[in-house]
Write a protein that holds these residues in place. Structure first.
Motif, PDB file in Angstrom:
ATOM      1  N   GLU A 189      33.116  32.968  52.936  1.00  0.00           N
ATOM      2  CA  GLU A 189      32.112  33.026  51.865  1.00  0.00           C
ATOM      3  C   GLU A 189      32.703  32.441  50.586  1.00  0.00           C
ATOM      4  OE1 GLU A 189      29.694  36.436  49.298  1.00  0.00           O
ATOM      5  OE2 GLU A 189      30.618  36.951  51.243  1.00  0.00           O
ATOM      6  N   LEU A 190      31.973  31.518  49.953  1.00  0.00           N
ATOM      7  CA  LEU A 190      32.503  30.806  48.796  1.00  0.00           C
ATOM      8  C   LEU A 190      32.116  31.495  47.491  1.00  0.00           C
ATOM      9  CD1 LEU A 190      31.781  27.071  49.743  1.00  0.00           C
ATOM     10  CD2 LEU A 190      33.855  28.421  50.170  1.00  0.00           C
ATOM     11  N   TRP A 191      33.026  31.414  46.523  1.00  0.00           N
ATOM     12  CA  TRP A 191      32.680  31.845  45.179  1.00  0.00           C
ATOM     13  C   TRP A 191      31.603  30.913  44.645  1.00  0.00           C
ATOM     14  CZ3 TRP A 191      32.629  36.004  42.644  1.00  0.00           C
ATOM     15  CH2 TRP A 191      32.511  36.020  41.258  1.00  0.00           C
ATOM     16  N   ASP A 192      30.572  31.476  44.036  1.00  0.00           N
ATOM     17  CA  ASP A 192      29.356  30.745  43.694  1.00  0.00           C
ATOM     18  C   ASP A 192      29.636  29.475  42.896  1.00  0.00           C
ATOM     19  OD1 ASP A 192      26.629  30.223  43.514  1.00  0.00           O
ATOM     20  OD2 ASP A 192      26.424  31.365  41.650  1.00  0.00           O
ATOM     21  N   GLY A 193      29.253  28.336  43.470  1.00  0.00           N
ATOM     22  CA  GLY A 193      29.398  27.061  42.791  1.00  0.00           C
ATOM     23  C   GLY A 193      30.731  26.379  42.989  1.00  0.00           C
ATOM     24  N   TYR A 194      31.620  26.963  43.764  1.00  0.00           N
ATOM     25  CA  TYR A 194      32.957  26.413  43.935  1.00  0.00           C
ATOM     26  C   TYR A 194      33.283  26.196  45.413  1.00  0.00           C
ATOM     27  CZ  TYR A 194      33.584  27.325  39.007  1.00  0.00           C
ATOM     28  OH  TYR A 194      33.439  27.312  37.653  1.00  0.00           O
ATOM     29  N   THR A 195      34.416  25.609  45.648  1.00  0.00           N
ATOM     30  CA  THR A 195      34.807  25.259  47.015  1.00  0.00           C
ATOM     31  C   THR A 195      35.926  26.135  47.544  1.00  0.00           C
ATOM     32  OG1 THR A 195      36.359  23.576  46.192  1.00  0.00           O
ATOM     33  CG2 THR A 195      34.102  22.853  46.669  1.00  0.00           C
ATOM     34  N   VAL A 196      36.129  27.304  46.918  1.00  0.00           N
ATOM     35  CA  VAL A 196      37.167  28.235  47.365  1.00  0.00           C
ATOM     36  C   VAL A 196      36.512  29.550  47.773  1.00  0.00           C
ATOM     37  CG1 VAL A 196      38.930  27.175  45.897  1.00  0.00           C
ATOM     38  CG2 VAL A 196      37.597  29.113  45.031  1.00  0.00           C
ATOM     39  N   PRO A 197      37.075  30.251  48.739  1.00  0.00           N
ATOM     40  CA  PRO A 197      36.487  31.523  49.187  1.00  0.00           C
ATOM     41  C   PRO A 197      36.519  32.595  48.096  1.00  0.00           C
ATOM     42  CG  PRO A 197      38.005  30.662  50.839  1.00  0.00           C
ATOM     43  CD  PRO A 197      38.195  29.830  49.605  1.00  0.00           C
ATOM     44  N   VAL A 198      35.612  33.549  48.213  1.00  0.00           N
ATOM     45  CA  VAL A 198      35.581  34.691  47.287  1.00  0.00           C
ATOM     46  C   VAL A 198      36.915  35.427  47.312  1.00  0.00           C
ATOM     47  CG1 VAL A 198      34.474  36.901  46.764  1.00  0.00           C
ATOM     48  CG2 VAL A 198      33.083  34.953  47.512  1.00  0.00           C
ATOM     49  N   TYR A 199      37.504  35.558  48.495  1.00  0.00           N
ATOM     50  CA  TYR A 199      38.799  36.233  48.599  1.00  0.00           C
ATOM     51  C   TYR A 199      39.855  35.549  47.736  1.00  0.00           C
ATOM     52  CZ  TYR A 199      37.882  39.655  52.310  1.00  0.00           C
ATOM     53  OH  TYR A 199      37.434  40.740  53.028  1.00  0.00           O
ATOM     54  N   VAL A 200      39.838  34.232  47.716  1.00  0.00           N
ATOM     55  CA  VAL A 200      40.827  33.490  46.928  1.00  0.00           C
ATOM     56  C   VAL A 200      40.588  33.726  45.436  1.00  0.00           C
ATOM     57  CG1 VAL A 200      41.652  31.189  46.315  1.00  0.00           C
ATOM     58  CG2 VAL A 200      41.222  31.768  48.707  1.00  0.00           C
ATOM     59  N   PHE A 201      39.342  33.652  45.012  1.00  0.00           N
ATOM     60  CA  PHE A 201      39.033  33.920  43.615  1.00  0.00           C
ATOM     61  C   PHE A 201      39.431  35.347  43.234  1.00  0.00           C
ATOM     62  CE2 PHE A 201      36.056  35.461  40.339  1.00  0.00           C
ATOM     63  CZ  PHE A 201      36.356  34.570  39.316  1.00  0.00           C
ATOM     64  N   ALA A 202      39.148  36.292  44.141  1.00  0.00           N
ATOM     65  CA  ALA A 202      39.458  37.696  43.862  1.00  0.00           C
ATOM     66  C   ALA A 202      40.959  37.911  43.706  1.00  0.00           C
ATOM     67  CB  ALA A 202      38.904  38.580  44.968  1.00  0.00           C
ATOM     68  N   VAL A 203      41.762  37.301  44.557  1.00  0.00           N
ATOM     69  CA  VAL A 203      43.210  37.523  44.468  1.00  0.00           C
ATOM     70  C   VAL A 203      43.804  36.797  43.266  1.00  0.00           C
ATOM     71  CG1 VAL A 203      44.076  35.611  45.910  1.00  0.00           C
ATOM     72  CG2 VAL A 203      45.262  37.811  45.896  1.00  0.00           C
ATOM     73  N   PHE A 204      43.246  35.643  42.901  1.00  0.00           N
ATOM     74  CA  PHE A 204      43.712  34.955  41.701  1.00  0.00           C
ATOM     75  C   PHE A 204      43.442  35.804  40.463  1.00  0.00           C
ATOM     76  CE2 PHE A 204      42.878  31.814  38.231  1.00  0.00           C
ATOM     77  CZ  PHE A 204      44.158  31.273  38.143  1.00  0.00           C
ATOM     78  N   GLN A 205      42.228  36.339  40.364  1.00  0.00           N
ATOM     79  CA  GLN A 205      41.892  37.183  39.225  1.00  0.00           C
ATOM     80  C   GLN A 205      42.664  38.505  39.244  1.00  0.00           C
ATOM     81  OE1 GLN A 205      40.177  36.798  36.494  1.00  0.00           O
ATOM     82  NE2 GLN A 205      39.626  34.676  36.933  1.00  0.00           N
ATOM     83  N   LEU A 206      43.004  38.977  40.420  1.00  0.00           N
ATOM     84  CA  LEU A 206      43.823  40.189  40.525  1.00  0.00           C
ATOM     85  C   LEU A 206      45.136  40.029  39.778  1.00  0.00           C
ATOM     86  CD1 LEU A 206      44.988  42.840  41.694  1.00  0.00           C
ATOM     87  CD2 LEU A 206      45.460  41.575  43.813  1.00  0.00           C
ATOM     88  N   MET A 207      45.773  38.877  39.908  1.00  0.00           N
ATOM     89  CA  MET A 207      47.071  38.671  39.268  1.00  0.00           C
ATOM     90  C   MET A 207      46.957  38.699  37.744  1.00  0.00           C
ATOM     91  SD  MET A 207      48.695  38.757  41.936  1.00  0.00           S
ATOM     92  CE  MET A 207      48.567  38.409  43.697  1.00  0.00           C
ATOM     93  N   PHE A 208      45.817  38.264  37.197  1.00  0.00           N
ATOM     94  CA  PHE A 208      45.569  38.386  35.763  1.00  0.00           C
ATOM     95  C   PHE A 208      45.440  39.855  35.379  1.00  0.00           C
ATOM     96  CE2 PHE A 208      44.806  34.018  36.298  1.00  0.00           C
ATOM     97  CZ  PHE A 208      44.656  33.390  35.078  1.00  0.00           C
TER      98      PHE A 208
END
Length: 448
Positions: free
Chosen positions: A101-120
């Motif tokens: 499942e992709l993060w809305d409007g992007y070419t990366v999965p929701v999981y990837v967006f979630a883990v990137f934001q987790l580090m912030f």
């Protein structure tokens, strides 16, 4: 953070292996920044507090990670509710998300967006810890992280970066965290230290860094990880914006370091390693919100201004009487304010978005938006953090006792010391090499 892109069904993006891999690498780089911050802070304190300082950053990796999975991601990036918070049942425990499942409007999965934001989310409360060195109970600090992330960080991240968040919709530019991370953490640090007070011996006893090599190591890891922190915030690498941000990150850090060192030389007569490390970090902080909207020449100006102003600001604690142990306010709060406001001057209108600053024909409109973002986050974090610290101090007492603070928080809170010299030539001589003690002298020694 890159804004969401509205697409037609026919234009719906597909998963990009390249962008996904790029974002996973960036996530790992941002994760490395928290241990880097621990080394940076750990070297700046006295030896009797160094382990505690390391742990105050390191524990955030555990606490915030669990909270982010349970509900933090949902509050920060779920469906908007009134521009203040988000929520989505699919994000509860990250249980309702498909692996592709992709993060809305992007070419990366929701999981990837979630883990990137987790580090912030992990590093932001860790930043606060530098202001509280030497004097806070570890249990109280751990609980503060959990409460602060829930009440302050998760909602503010929604304001700034999530579609529907009120600052996001206003058009406030914060590419990678000038408001949500640095101003947020710096204001929180000020709120907490106003409640818990100064270290014993502040402005009287020497409180010099115990390991400048450790400081330089930490600063280097932060600088390295910051490329993922900043360039990764475009969530891909297709249009060159991330590359501009990468360049601007390096440029601003270098310019700020030079400005800080020049100020030190003129003001104090020396170029210090601590100044070099602090100056680089100040530049990295300032370019974080601005680097996606300015040119490399603008990045030089932003870095130079932040290096000079932050170098001046760190001395204010002695004049104003607040004990910001490791200059979180002087570097992160002040640097975040500088970088966020300078977007209103240096935004070219040709990189991240079409919004232009004053120096590029955009008038004062963007500067006004930036000011709203800066001072709303600052005020909310300051007040909420002070209230949380006050409640914790009244219910479980945030500070260690005076005796424990003087003797050393490492031994009291962690039952450890950072360095063991007992086997390194500093202990008693061995039986085989010690000179024999005359009987008369031994008798006198026993009687004494």
């Amino acid at each position: 953070m890159a804004p969401a892109i509205t697409t037609l069904a026919a234009d719906a993006p597909t998963l990009s292996a390249a962008n996904t891999g790029f974002m996973l690498i960036c996530s790992a780089l941002v994760m490395l920044m928290t241990p880097g911050l621990a080394f940076f802070y750990g070297g700046m304190v006295r030896v009797k507090s160094s382990l505690n300082m390391l742990m105050m950053s390191f524990i955030s990796l555990g606490i915030v990670t669990v909270l982010w999975v349970l509900y933090g991601f949902g509050i920060a990036f779920g469906t908007d509710s009134g521009g203040v918070v988000g929520w989505s049942s699919d994000y509860l425990g990250l249980s309702g998300i498909g692996i592709t499942e992709l993060w809305d409007g992007y070419t990366v999965p929701v999981y990837v967006f979630a883990v990137f934001q987790l580090m912030f989310a992990v590093i932001t409360p860790a930043l606060i810890s530098g202001a509280l060195a030497d004097r806070v109970k570890f249990s109280a600090w751990a609980l503060f992280i959990a409460l602060w992330a829930t009440v302050v960080y998760f909602p503010v991240a929604h304001w700034v970066w999530a579609p529907g968040g009120w600052l996001f919709e206003m058009g406030v530019i914060d590419f990678a965290g000038g408001t949500a991370v640095h101003i947020n953490a710096g204001a929180a640090a000020l709120g907490v230290i106003l409640v818990i007070g100064k270290r014993i011996g502040f402005k009287k006893d020497p409180m010099r860094p115990h390991s400048l090599p450790l400081v330089m190591l930490g600063a280097s890891l932060l600088w390295f990880g910051w490329f993922g922190f900043n360039a990764g915030s475009w969530l891909g690498n297709d249009d060159g914006v991330g590359a501009v941000m990468f360049v601007n990150t390096q440029v601003a850090a270098g310019a700020a370091m030079l400005a800080w060192l020049a100020y030190e030389k003129l003001r104090h007569g020396s170029f210090t390693t601590l100044g070099a490390a602090s100056g680089a970090v100040a530049g990295l902080v300032a370019i974080t919100p601005a680097g996606g909207s300015c040119s490399p020449l603008g990045a030089i100006a932003i870095g130079a201004v932040s290096g000079l102003v932050c170098a001046i600001a760190v001395g204010l604690k002695y004049k104003l009487g607040y004990d910001d142990s490791l200059d979180v306010i002087g570097v992160h709060l002040v640097g975040g304010v500088i970088g966020s406001l300078l977007v209103g001057f240096f935004a070219t209108g040709g990189v991240q978005s079409e919004a232009a600053g004053l120096f590029y024909g955009g008038g004062l409109e963007q500067l006004g938006k930036q000011a709203v973002g800066v001072f709303s986050v600052l005020a909310y974090s300051l007040v909420a953090s002070a209230l949380l610290a006050f409640l914790l101090d009244k219910t479980m007492r945030m500070r260690v006792s005076e005796d424990d603070e003087v003797s050393g928080i490492d031994q009291v809170e962690h039952a450890e010391t950072a360095y063991d010299f007992s086997g390194a030539g500093g202990g008693a001589p061995s039986r085989s090499t010690a000179a024999p003690v005359p009987a008369a002298a031994a008798s006198k020694k026993v009687n004494a």
